[in-house]
Scaffold this active site. Structure first.
Site, mmCIF file in Angstrom:
data_model
loop_
_atom_site.group_PDB
_atom_site.id
_atom_site.type_symbol
_atom_site.label_atom_id
_atom_site.label_comp_id
_atom_site.label_asym_id
_atom_site.label_seq_id
_atom_site.Cartn_x
_atom_site.Cartn_y
_atom_site.Cartn_z
ATOM 1 N N PHE A 122 0.830 -1.222 0.000
ATOM 2 C CA PHE A 122 0.000 0.000 0.000
ATOM 3 C C PHE A 122 0.863 1.271 0.000
ATOM 4 C CE2 PHE A 122 -4.062 -1.906 2.193
ATOM 5 C CZ PHE A 122 -4.331 -2.616 1.033
ATOM 6 N N SER A 184 -5.385 -7.612 0.323
ATOM 7 C CA SER A 184 -3.978 -7.561 -0.057
ATOM 8 C C SER A 184 -3.177 -8.477 0.861
ATOM 9 C CB SER A 184 -3.444 -6.132 0.056
ATOM 10 O OG SER A 184 -2.026 -6.133 -0.076
ATOM 11 N N ASN A 186 -0.047 -8.130 1.413
ATOM 12 C CA ASN A 186 1.216 -7.458 1.732
ATOM 13 C C ASN A 186 1.156 -6.539 2.946
ATOM 14 O OD1 ASN A 186 2.496 -8.657 -0.533
ATOM 15 N ND2 ASN A 186 1.464 -7.177 -1.852
ATOM 16 N N THR A 187 0.018 -6.493 3.637
ATOM 17 C CA THR A 187 -0.099 -5.788 4.916
ATOM 18 C C THR A 187 -0.447 -6.830 5.966
ATOM 19 O OG1 THR A 187 -0.838 -3.723 3.872
ATOM 20 C CG2 THR A 187 -1.340 -4.020 6.206
#
Length: 351
Positions: A122, A184, A186-187
């Site tokens: 993000f 997502s 990726n968090t």
């Protein structure tokens, strides 16, 4: 009578030049080229196609093909993207505060697989920067296509649901629709918001925020973007909440943490979300399942591995009302949108 003109596709040469650069630098170069008007749309991509127009979630789309979130994270080029022939564009993911994202390198091309792996996290300039750009655009109904805003939560937020509520408040009056991105990979911990209790609270607060921000008669549909990695029990819980909610639609799906055994590229071991051709079967199967379980009450956007008219048609046949692409556009270039629209248009005429 002179010799016939031969049309030469410049993309193979351009791709060689672009792919010589690190993926994230090449992406920024593409955005800059769009800002400068250096990427010209093809005439066939801009051709009116009444047979492809449709109304979804109360919004009118000139055609069902859009660019997915992640391409234009900060709303730098929405009008330019629509000018390429897309029926809609989704900017973001945007978070309340600016965020640098994960350390570089964080985007990897899997050249042997027509795929990308990203662990961007993000990275974006925040709500204020996005809103300022969107406020300079023509308003709802006056743009050349549909504009969605994809919202997320800051990594360090103490209350991530509150971050989504802030996003709804900030963009309900600017966007044609809002996407709540809880998928997502990726968090850390973000996908936990797909759980039953967390999702119920998130959607209740998001819908309440929308109601408070819009005047009577105004509209801003809300979509929820889900992951392709939900297990059967998790998917059942997520869909039961979505079915009971008054959100208008679902986007199926985000990138995957899975790594198919037939990936060939050395970069296949990188951490992050996998997108592109290897995601097509997985995301399309999930799309079909979501349509079967939700029936016709929700609008669905299919995304994952779309790189041709055939794969776009497969998404529509699996239950999608609209289709998004991103990685296919990276690998096949600006001519792809015309190829897809030509294929869908001719299929519709021959049906």
């Amino acid at each position: 009578m002179g010799p016939a003109r031969v049309s030469v596709d410049p993309w193979p040469l351009v791709r060689r030049f672009v792919f010589a650069r690190e993926p994230e630098a090449a992406h920024d170069m593409a955005l800059r080229a769009l800002e400068l008007g250096a990427i010209r749309p093809t005439k066939r991509a801009q051709r009116p196609r009444p047979s492809l127009a449709r109304t979804v979630a109360g919004l009118r789309f000139a055609n069902p093909i859009g660019i997915a979130a992640g391409f234009d994270k900060d709303g730098r080029v929405p009008l330019q993207i629509l000018g390429q022939g897309f029926g809609f564009t989704e900017v973001g993911t945007t978070t309340p505060k600016p965020q640098a994202g994960n350390p570089k390198p964080r985007v990897f091309r899997l050249l042997g697989d027509d795929a990308l792996i990203n662990r961007l996290g993000f990275n974006n300039a925040g709500h204020d920067a996005m809103a300022q750009r969107l406020e300079r655009l023509p308003g709802k109904g006056a743009r050349p296509g549909v504009l969605g805003v994809n919202i997320g939560a800051n990594k360090q937020a103490e209350d991530r649901i509150a971050d989504y509520t802030l996003g709804v408040r900030r963009f309900a009056g600017l966007a044609d629709y809002i996407t709540i991105n809880i998928s997502s990979p990726n968090t850390p911990g973000l996908r936990d918001l797909q759980g039953k209790e967390a999702l119920q609270r998130l959607l209740a607060e998001a819908l309440d925020a929308r109601e408070q921000m819009l005047s009577a008669g105004a509209a801003c549909p809300i979509f929820v973007k889900i992951a392709p990695d939900l297990d059967e029990a998790g998917l059942a819980d997520t869909l039961s909440v979505l079915e009971a909610s008054s959100v208008e639609g679902v986007i199926v799906s985000n990138t995957t943490n899975a790594r198919p055994s037939d990936l060939r590229s050395p970069q296949r071991t990188e951490t992050g979300g996998l997108s592109g051709k290897p995601l097509f079967e997985r995301s399309t199967a999930l799309l079909r399942t979501v349509r079967e379980r939700l029936g016709t009450q929700k609008a669905l956007i299919g995304v994952g591995g779309v790189d041709s008219a055939q794969t776009a048609r497969a998404k529509l046949d699996a239950g999608a009302d609209l289709v998004q692409l991103y990685t296919g556009y990276v690998f096949k270039g600006p001519g792809l949108i015309g190829d897809i629209l030509d294929g869908l248009d001719s299929a519709g005429r021959s049906a």
